[in-house]
Every structure is written in structure tokens, then in C-alpha cells.
Design an enzyme around this catalytic site. Structure first.
Site, PDB file in Angstrom:
ATOM      1  N   LYS A   1     -30.650  14.811 -62.973  1.00 24.69           N
ATOM      2  CA  LYS A   1     -31.820  15.126 -62.158  1.00 24.69           C
ATOM      3  C   LYS A   1     -31.742  16.559 -61.609  1.00 24.69           C
ATOM      4  O   LYS A   1     -32.764  17.134 -61.232  1.00 24.69           O
ATOM      5  CB  LYS A   1     -31.976  14.108 -61.028  1.00 24.69           C
ATOM      6  CG  LYS A   1     -32.496  12.726 -61.503  1.00 24.69           C
ATOM      7  CD  LYS A   1     -33.878  12.830 -62.106  1.00 24.69           C
ATOM      8  CE  LYS A   1     -34.721  11.564 -62.065  1.00 24.69           C
ATOM      9  NZ  LYS A   1     -34.304  10.446 -62.880  1.00 24.69           N
TER      10      LYS A   1
ATOM     11  N   SER B   1     -38.408   5.495 -59.319  1.00 23.30           N
ATOM     12  CA  SER B   1     -37.288   4.691 -59.795  1.00 23.30           C
ATOM     13  C   SER B   1     -37.561   3.194 -59.650  1.00 23.30           C
ATOM     14  O   SER B   1     -38.029   2.743 -58.600  1.00 23.30           O
ATOM     15  CB  SER B   1     -36.053   5.075 -58.987  1.00 23.30           C
ATOM     16  OG  SER B   1     -34.939   4.410 -59.522  1.00 23.30           O
TER      17      SER B   1
ATOM     18  N   ARG C   1     -25.974   0.870 -64.965  1.00 22.23           N
ATOM     19  CA  ARG C   1     -26.768   1.693 -65.894  1.00 22.23           C
ATOM     20  C   ARG C   1     -26.065   1.847 -67.219  1.00 22.23           C
ATOM     21  O   ARG C   1     -24.841   1.696 -67.311  1.00 22.23           O
ATOM     22  CB  ARG C   1     -26.931   3.099 -65.323  1.00 22.23           C
ATOM     23  CG  ARG C   1     -27.764   3.192 -64.089  1.00 22.23           C
ATOM     24  CD  ARG C   1     -29.129   3.729 -64.439  1.00 22.23           C
ATOM     25  NE  ARG C   1     -29.981   3.756 -63.269  1.00 22.23           N
ATOM     26  CZ  ARG C   1     -31.243   4.159 -63.292  1.00 22.23           C
ATOM     27  NH1 ARG C   1     -31.792   4.599 -64.419  1.00 22.23           N
ATOM     28  NH2 ARG C   1     -31.972   4.140 -62.212  1.00 22.23           N
TER      29      ARG C   1
HETATM   30  P1  ATP Z   1     -35.474   5.020 -63.056  1.00 26.21           P
HETATM   31  O1  ATP Z   1     -36.350   6.198 -62.716  1.00 26.21           O
HETATM   32  O2  ATP Z   1     -34.509   4.700 -61.950  1.00 26.21           O
HETATM   33  O3  ATP Z   1     -34.828   5.128 -64.395  1.00 26.21           O
HETATM   34  P2  ATP Z   1     -37.469   3.189 -64.198  1.00 26.21           P
HETATM   35  O4  ATP Z   1     -38.867   3.521 -63.776  1.00 26.21           O
HETATM   36  O5  ATP Z   1     -37.066   3.591 -65.565  1.00 26.21           O
HETATM   37  O6  ATP Z   1     -36.441   3.704 -63.074  1.00 26.21           O
HETATM   38  P3  ATP Z   1     -36.724   0.563 -65.049  1.00 26.21           P
HETATM   39  O7  ATP Z   1     -35.333   0.940 -65.354  1.00 26.21           O
HETATM   40  O8  ATP Z   1     -37.648   0.326 -66.192  1.00 26.21           O
HETATM   41  O9  ATP Z   1     -37.368   1.620 -64.036  1.00 26.21           O
HETATM   42  O10 ATP Z   1     -36.652  -0.689 -64.075  1.00 26.21           O
HETATM   43  C1  ATP Z   1     -37.615  -1.686 -63.915  1.00 26.21           C
HETATM   44  C2  ATP Z   1     -36.855  -2.946 -63.551  1.00 26.21           C
HETATM   45  O11 ATP Z   1     -37.759  -3.926 -63.075  1.00 26.21           O
HETATM   46  C3  ATP Z   1     -36.165  -3.531 -64.775  1.00 26.21           C
HETATM   47  O12 ATP Z   1     -34.924  -4.067 -64.379  1.00 26.21           O
HETATM   48  C4  ATP Z   1     -37.154  -4.627 -65.213  1.00 26.21           C
HETATM   49  O13 ATP Z   1     -36.530  -5.676 -65.918  1.00 26.21           O
HETATM   50  C5  ATP Z   1     -37.680  -5.102 -63.861  1.00 26.21           C
HETATM   51  N1  ATP Z   1     -39.035  -5.714 -63.885  1.00 26.21           N
HETATM   52  C6  ATP Z   1     -39.346  -6.917 -63.390  1.00 26.21           C
HETATM   53  N2  ATP Z   1     -40.655  -7.175 -63.533  1.00 26.21           N
HETATM   54  C7  ATP Z   1     -41.211  -6.105 -64.119  1.00 26.21           C
HETATM   55  C8  ATP Z   1     -42.549  -5.777 -64.523  1.00 26.21           C
HETATM   56  N3  ATP Z   1     -43.556  -6.610 -64.337  1.00 26.21           N
HETATM   57  N4  ATP Z   1     -42.757  -4.579 -65.092  1.00 26.21           N
HETATM   58  C9  ATP Z   1     -41.732  -3.712 -65.252  1.00 26.21           C
HETATM   59  N5  ATP Z   1     -40.451  -3.964 -64.895  1.00 26.21           N
HETATM   60  C10 ATP Z   1     -40.183  -5.151 -64.331  1.00 26.21           C
HETATM   61 MN    MN Z   2     -35.546   4.871 -66.274  1.00 27.93          MN
END
Ligand code: ATP
Ligand code: MN
Length: 540
Positions: A202, A241, A325
Site C-alpha cells: 500500500k 477493505s 491472507r
Molecule cells: P482488501 O482491500 O482488504 O483486500 P477486499 O475488498 O478484497 O478487501 P475480500 O477479501 O473480497 O475484500 O473480502 C470479502 C470477505 O467477505 C470475504 O471473506 C468473503 O467471503 C466475505 N463475504 C461474505 N458475504 C459476502 C458478500 N455478499 N459479498 C462479498 N463478500 C462476502
Molecule cells: Mn482484496
């Protein structure tokens, strides 16, 4: 030393004050770094061939300890405050000298790589690590240059990451012993006191977010992106996040461009990174097969644990942290495009994880609403990426990524506004958070429903359906989406107590309004038309 220009590498190391270290290992291969890491007890191998490591005390980023040096380049450009915290030039130099002096007995792992898949806009980055596995992380997450490009590689930014070095807050001007400090004049990021690799990732993202908007109007975005296999249409998923960028961009019908950081030029979009950094809490092969399959040789698992007596990872074990992670290069992903670029996006999704259960699971935004919601950047922080968060807290984080955006949010918003108008892009707001009541009462919207809603939008199946308008937020909610029970599309219907829903909706709207006060002087009528409607009685 492979085919590096040893002389120029050594000159650069001397310029950085690193001539006294015990050794320098330059651009080791993943196999070499993994061998080093295992030998030095930095990690162990899992039964799928991944390396498993611990990040130490910090299992997430520490945004309150991220600083930018206030200097001639940054002083009038950065949006200073408690997100972009200023650091004194002299203090930086003093701390830097101390950190460098601490490295006399160290072997340094040096990696030269690109940030940016578009040759016109990429940044040459050199990361210098004291831990082999950190350098493998950089192999995974940055873009590997061709061998020819490495022979004469002059970095445009250098990261020096030394988790074993601690600042003395009273003397050094830091808040705590750990820190990540960006210096645009010296073109150096210095990370100390933390072994969380996300700080390096980041840190470079923040550098790009500072540099790119002024360079040929490139909009830098905290988003994932993918491309339809059939039509070749690009889509972008903004979100803070835990809102679902990584999860939702992994889609069997689409090719992945990237999972977290992208730029948008006049020609299209490009990934800043060469890999993914996915959460693994409760990961299953069935729910997230793309991520599961990528956890093989080269991948690094962070802060996970084995089933006792085995080398099999138990993803349900979050005894170290909820923010477990895995990082892996895009070549571990079957469904990824190379190079990681795509055309102008046809659809943009703003992902929000609304723990109050108010926002509809999918709604279509006007341009005004899009700008308003982009600047607001509402979500709930859920347990995970940041230290100290154990249950959801509502936050507004401008551009869905304020901690990484050094410029004023309106700078990014103006660029987005121009681009979505020029290209007539569809903008959708997706609530991946709660339904049927707030956190504690309702449940998180099922991933399979969110996936179905996104697929319907991408396939144009929501172009000709009826929409209802949300009474407070004015958002257009489709009345029907294939594969999704119609009653969940209007969140009010999912609450047992609808009067309680109305009160909660008013409360959330008033939070939006209060948060937006600081942006009003920059916002025109079109943007303000995207604001929720709040009765005066609620505001009082
Ligand atoms: P970061 O910026 O920290 O990488 P991110 O935006 O990539 O965060 P994800 O790693 O995709 O976020 O995390 C979403 C989490 O929420 C996952 O563990 C996923 O399984 C869970 N989750 C539960 N319900 C949902 C939903 N309806 N849609 C998306 N994710 C969901
Ligand atoms: Mn992510």
C-alpha cells in the site's frame, strides 16, 4: 548475480548508505527465496507447496503510523490531516540514518520490479528487505520485468523494509515504534517495526495515487477489475477493505485483471500489481475455487495455522488474526489476462459492506449519486485488515480508499466524473453487508446472491427491468434479479420491524450528510443531487 549491472546496483546501494551490510542478494527466484526462508525459519511449507509465514505483532496495516514527509513536492499538494500525517524532513533523515546503521550484520534481499502493467505509466520500484519471504511477497505482488529490462534498472522509488528496526517515538517523532514513511523528494519509503507486508504494497500504491492523476489524467483507483470472456467488457469494483473486491472479481465467467489497485487512462484500465492478496478466513474450495487453486508453489500464506500434526492449513483457525491472507502471482490464477489490462469499463460497482442493514443489495446510480457516493466512500470496517477492529464500525473513506489517497478526494472524484460522463458508464452500488436487520440482528447478504446480482448487471439483464426508488437515499432498486429472492431487493422488506428500518435509514442518511459537510464547498449541484433526503427533524 544474474545479468544485473553490478556496478550500478552497488552505486545505488552506496547512495542509500547501505555499503556496510553483510551481503546483497539481488532478484532471487521464488525457489531460491523459499529455500532461504525455510532455512532461516521464516516459514514452513504447506502440503500444497505454499510457504506459510507469520507477520509478527502486526497482522494488519497500521494507518495511524503512516506518514508523508512534508517537503517542497508535497506541502501544497497533499490533503494533510489525520489520514495523510505529515513528517518532518530532518526527522526522516535522522531516522533513516539510524535504520541504515542498524543493518551492518544483515543480508539484504533486493528486488527490482514494476508497479503498473501499462509500460507508459509504470513505476520502477526497488524493494530492499531483511526477510526473504518479504521479498517473495514483492515478487508475487509487483510485476516482474523481462531479464533485458533488469540489466540497466534504475529505480524510480525504493522501499526499505526492516521489521526488526524500531523507532524511539520520543526522539524520532513517530507515534509508536512502528512506522511507514513516504519521502517523495528522496523517493524512498521506509518501513520499520512491522512485518505486515501490506505496508510495502500500500506504500507503493500511495505513491502511484500521488503521481498518476497529474500524469496524463490517469485516475488511480482502489478497485478490482475483470473482463467478460464473451464480450471482452471490463468491469471495475471499488471498495474498502473487506467489502468484496477480491472475492467478487474472481468470477468463472470472467478473466481477472487484478484484485486491488488499477489505473484508468484514456485507452482503458491497467493493473498496478502482478498478483493478488486475498483473505483466507474460512476459505473453502467450494465457495472460492479461484483463490483455493492459486495457493500452491510460490504463494505465501500469512498467519494461518495447520491442523495439529499435519501440514494442512485449517482456514477456520483465526487464533492469530481474522486477517489471514495469501499472496500469489497472477500466473497462479487460471483465469487471468496477460498483460493485466482492459478497455474502458462498461460497468463500475461501488462495494459497501453496510453493517446497519439499510442500503439495498443492488441499486443503480445517477452520475450525481455516483460522485456523491464516491466522495463519501461509506462502509463498515469489519474485523480484519486493521489493528483494533473487532466488530463493525461505520466509516466514510473518500474514494473508497482514503488511507492511500494523498491528494484531495475531489481530485480523484473530478477525474472519475469526467470519465464516467465521457464513456457513459453504468454505476452500481452493491451492499455486501447486512440484510434483515443490522449487525447482530440480520445476516450478511449471501455471497451467491451478490454474485447473481453482479452477473445480472454485467449481462445487461437489469437494463429493462422496473426499478423502485429508495425513499431516503433516492437509489434505483431493481424489482427483480434472476437467482435472487425478490423480497431481499428492497431492504425495508427484510426487516421484521419496518419502523425500525425507517429510523435506521434516517440515521444513516444523517451520517452521510454530516460527513459530507467538509466536501460541500467543492461540490456542485449535480453532486449534491446525489445526497440522501434528510428530514430536518432527524438532523436536529
Ligand atoms: P482488501 O482491500 O482488504 O483486500 P477486499 O475488498 O478484497 O478487501 P475480500 O477479501 O473480497 O475484500 O473480502 C470479502 C470477505 O467477505 C470475504 O471473506 C468473503 O467471503 C466475505 N463475504 C461474505 N458475504 C459476502 C458478500 N455478499 N459479498 C462479498 N463478500 C462476502
Ligand atoms: Mn482484496
Amino acid at each position: 548475480m544474474k545479468n544485473t549491472n553490478l556496478k550500478s546496483l552497488m552505486e545505488d546501494m552506496i547512495e542509500l548508505g547501505l555499503e556496510h551490510v553483510k551481503g546483497v542478494l539481488w532478484n532471487l527466484t521464488p525457489a531460491e527465496l523459499i529455500t532461504e526462508a525455510v532455512k532461516k525459519d521464516e516459514g514452513v511449507l504447506t502440503d500444497t507447496g505454499a510457504l506459510m509465514c507469520r507477520t509478527g505483532k502486526f497482522t494488519g496495516r497500521s494507518p495511524k503510523d503512516r506518514y508523508i514527509v512534508k517537503d517542497a513536492i508535497t506541502k501544497d499538494k497533499v490533503w494533510w490531516g489525520d489520514i495523510n500525517i505529515s513528517f518532518d524532513e530532518d526527522k526522516f533523515d535522522a531516522l533513516y540514518n539510524k535504520m541504515v546503521a542498524s543493518l551492518g550484520d544483515k543480508i539484504l534481499y533486493v528486488r527490482d520490479a514494476y508497479a503498473g502493467a501499462d509500460p507508459q505509466h509504470r513505476l520502477k520500484v526497488r524493494v530492499i528487505d531483511t526477510q526473504a519471504w518479504h521479498n517473495l511477497f514483492c515478487y508475487n505482488m509487483f510485476i516482474q520485468p523481462e531479464n533485458d529490462d533488469l540489466t540497466d534498472f534504475h529505480p524510480e522509488f525504493t522501499v526499505l523494509a526492516v521489521p526488526e528496526f524500531y523507532a524511539d517515538p520520543e526522539v524520532d517523532g513517530t507515534r509508536q515504534k512502528n512506522f511507514a514513511i513516504v519521502n517523495f523528494t528522496k523517493k524512498v519509503i521506509m518501513v520499520g517495526g512491522t512485518g505486515y507486508t501490506g505496508e510495502t504494497k500500500k506504500g507503493i500504491f500511495s505513491v502511484l495515487n500521488f503521481l498518476l492523476p497529474d500524469k496524463d489524467h490517469v485516475l488511480s483507483m482502489h478497485c478490482s477489475a475483470n473482463i467478460g470472456k464473451e464480450r471482452g467488457d471490463s468491469a471495475v469494483f471499488f471498495g474498502l477493505s473487506g467489502t468484496g473486491k477480491t472475492t467478487l472479481s474472481a468470477d468463472p465467467n470472467r478473466l481477472l485483471i487484478g484484485d486491488d489497485e488499477h489505473g484508468w487512462t484514456d485507452e482503458g484500465i491497467f493493473n498496478f500489481e502482478g498478483g493478488c492478496y486475498a483473505k483466507t478466513i474460512d476459505l473453502t474450495q467450494e465457495k472460492e475455487p479461484e483463490i483455493w487453486d492459486a495457493i500452491k508453489f510460490g504463494a505465501i500464506l500469512e498467519n494461518t495455522k495447520f491442523y495439529p500434526g499435519t501440514n494442512t492449513v485449517n482456514y477456520a483457525d483465526c487464533s492469530i488474526t481474522e486477517n489471514t491472507r495469501v499472496s500469489y502471482p497472477l500466473k497462479n490464477v487460471k483465469n487471468a489476462v496477460t498483460p493485466s489490462v482492459g478497455g474502458i469499463p462498461e460497468n463500475i460497482f461501488f462495494l459497501t459492506c453496510d453493517a446497519s442493514g439499510v442500503l439495498p443489495p443492488i441499486s443503480k446510480l445517477t452520475v450525481g449519486q455516483a460522485m456523491y457516493h464516491f466522495i463519501s466512500g461509506f462502509t463498515a470496517k469489519v474485523a480484519g485488515t486493521e489493528a483494533g477492529i473487532t466488530e463493525p464500525v461505520s466509516v466514510f473513506s473518500a474514494c473508497f480508499g482514503a488511507p492511500f489517497m494523498p491528494l484531495h478526494p475531489t481530485k480523484y472524484a473530478e477525474l472519475l466524473g469526467e470519465k464516467i460522463k465521457t464513456h457513459d458508464v453504468n454505476i452500481w452500488l452493491i451492499n455486501t453487508g447486512w440484510s434483515g436487520g443490522e449487525y447482530g440482528v440480520g445476516q450478511r447478504i449471501k455471497l451467491k446472491y451478490t454474485r447473481a446480482m453482479i452477473s445480472a448487471a454485467l449481462e445487461g439483464k437489469l437494463d429493462d427491468v422496473n426499478y423502485s426508488q429508495h425513499p431516503v437515499f433516492g437509489l434505483a432498486m431493481p424489482d427483480a434479479v434472476a437467482g435472487v429472492p425478490a423480497e431481499i431487493l428492497n431492504p425495508r422488506n427484510t426487516w421484521a420491524d419496518q419502523a425500525a428500518y425507517d429510523r435506521k435509514a434516517d440515521k444513516l442518511a444523517s451520517q452521510f450528510v454530516a460527513n459530507f459537510v467538509k466536501f460541500e464547498e467543492y461540490a456542485n449541484d449535480e453532486i449534491m443531487s446525489g445526497a440522501p433526503v434528510v428530514e430536518d427533524s432527524v438532523l436536529a
